[in-house]
Design an enzyme around this catalytic site. Structure first.
Site, PDB file in Angstrom:
ATOM      1  N   SER A 189      85.876 -26.341 -14.589  1.00  0.00           N
ATOM      2  CA  SER A 189      86.180 -25.572 -13.389  1.00  0.00           C
ATOM      3  C   SER A 189      86.257 -26.492 -12.159  1.00  0.00           C
ATOM      4  O   SER A 189      87.077 -27.392 -12.135  1.00  0.00           O
ATOM      5  CB  SER A 189      85.140 -24.447 -13.260  1.00  0.00           C
ATOM      6  OG  SER A 189      85.491 -23.543 -12.264  1.00  0.00           O
ATOM      7  N   HIS A 205      87.242 -17.181 -17.754  1.00  0.00           N
ATOM      8  CA  HIS A 205      86.939 -18.484 -17.158  1.00  0.00           C
ATOM      9  C   HIS A 205      85.782 -19.211 -17.851  1.00  0.00           C
ATOM     10  O   HIS A 205      85.560 -20.387 -17.604  1.00  0.00           O
ATOM     11  CB  HIS A 205      86.629 -18.273 -15.674  1.00  0.00           C
ATOM     12  CG  HIS A 205      86.672 -19.541 -14.865  1.00  0.00           C
ATOM     13  ND1 HIS A 205      87.804 -20.318 -14.757  1.00  0.00           N
ATOM     14  CD2 HIS A 205      85.715 -20.167 -14.131  1.00  0.00           C
ATOM     15  CE1 HIS A 205      87.554 -21.370 -13.992  1.00  0.00           C
ATOM     16  NE2 HIS A 205      86.285 -21.301 -13.605  1.00  0.00           N
ATOM     17  N   ASP A 225      92.074 -15.760 -17.784  1.00  0.00           N
ATOM     18  CA  ASP A 225      91.203 -16.371 -16.773  1.00  0.00           C
ATOM     19  C   ASP A 225      91.686 -15.955 -15.379  1.00  0.00           C
ATOM     20  O   ASP A 225      92.763 -16.349 -14.954  1.00  0.00           O
ATOM     21  CB  ASP A 225      91.269 -17.895 -16.947  1.00  0.00           C
ATOM     22  CG  ASP A 225      90.293 -18.634 -16.035  1.00  0.00           C
ATOM     23  OD1 ASP A 225      89.900 -18.071 -15.000  1.00  0.00           O
ATOM     24  OD2 ASP A 225      89.953 -19.784 -16.366  1.00  0.00           O
TER      25      ASP A 225
HETATM   26  C1  MLT Z   1      87.484 -24.362  -7.529  1.00  0.00           C
HETATM   27  O1  MLT Z   1      87.129 -23.906  -6.452  1.00  0.00           O
HETATM   28  O2  MLT Z   1      87.413 -25.552  -7.834  1.00  0.00           O
HETATM   29  C2  MLT Z   1      88.009 -23.375  -8.514  1.00  0.00           C
HETATM   30  O3  MLT Z   1      88.350 -22.215  -7.875  1.00  0.00           O
HETATM   31  C3  MLT Z   1      87.084 -23.088  -9.616  1.00  0.00           C
HETATM   32  C4  MLT Z   1      85.705 -22.708  -9.141  1.00  0.00           C
HETATM   33  O4  MLT Z   1      84.908 -23.593  -8.995  1.00  0.00           O
HETATM   34  O5  MLT Z   1      85.424 -21.527  -8.953  1.00  0.00           O
END
Ligand code: MLT
Length: 201
Positions: A101, A182, A151
């Protein structure tokens, strides 16, 4: 940067572990051990706090990145890797990032900004870190992207765009899809291990 370092067996890569929003350098230690118990491990905590949740760079809203901070934090992480390789005496050219992520997004940003920043990367649920940027030459870089086609945070177009941008710059890119959201699944970890063993063992 706050981090944990574990020395690996001589000649094995160093796995750079990069957690998701709200995580810490502890989160992905089990994944590192699962992927390659003999590898070195450098697990880092993001330097940005979003209401107490560690991240690797600021965002303006969900999925909308603060590009100035992204560039600054990407350079900061790159310098940290340069310094850590000297301090701990591991091969700077043999770092494989494994990010989830937000951690996958900073790993992607390292690849987008700097030639030879990473040898290769496993990106779990990444987005395109920055658009309209000319990528460096990525011949010889292997990237595995894992994604969920349900996701809500990383819609499938993001995955396809990222694959296209990386491949166009010369990276050998593979994508593994599952039907979940996700979360990082056991399937993805097992796919990542197989991919890693195919390329790096
Ligand atoms: C981010 O902010 O890098 C992406 O949206 C994924 C997350 O960390 O939620």
């Amino acid at each position: 940067m706050e981090h944990i370092y574990k020395k690996g067996t001589k000649g094995r890569p160093t796995l750079l572990m990069l957690h998701g929003t709200g995580g810490t350098e502890q989160d992905l230690l089990g994944l590192a051990e699962y992927i390659d118990p003999e590898a070195g491990v450098l697990s880092v905590r993001g330097n940005v706090s979003e209401n107490g949740m560690p991240r690797f760079f600021k965002r303006l809203a969900e999925g909308v990145f603060d590009l100035e901070d992204l560039a600054f934090r990407t350079e900061e992480l790159k310098k940290f890797l340069d310094d850590a390789s000297e301090k701990y005496e591991f091969d700077r050219q043999n770092i494989i990032a494994i990010g989830y992520s937000n951690g996958a997004n900073i790993a992607g940003s390292l690849i987008f900004h700097y030639e030879n920043a990473l040898k290769s990367a496993i990106l779990h649920h990444p987005m395109v870190p920055i658009r309209d940027k000319k990528l460096p030459e990525l011949n010889g870089v292997h990237v595995l992207i894992t994604a969920g086609d349900n996701d809500p945070i990383c819609p499938p177009e993001e995955t396809r765009d990222l694959e296209h941008l990386l491949s166009s710059a010369g990276a050998k890119t593979e994508v593994y899809w599952h039907h979940n959201g996700h979360q990082l699944t056991q399937d993805e970890a097992s796919e990542a291990k197989q991919w890693y063993e195919k390329h790096f063992k």
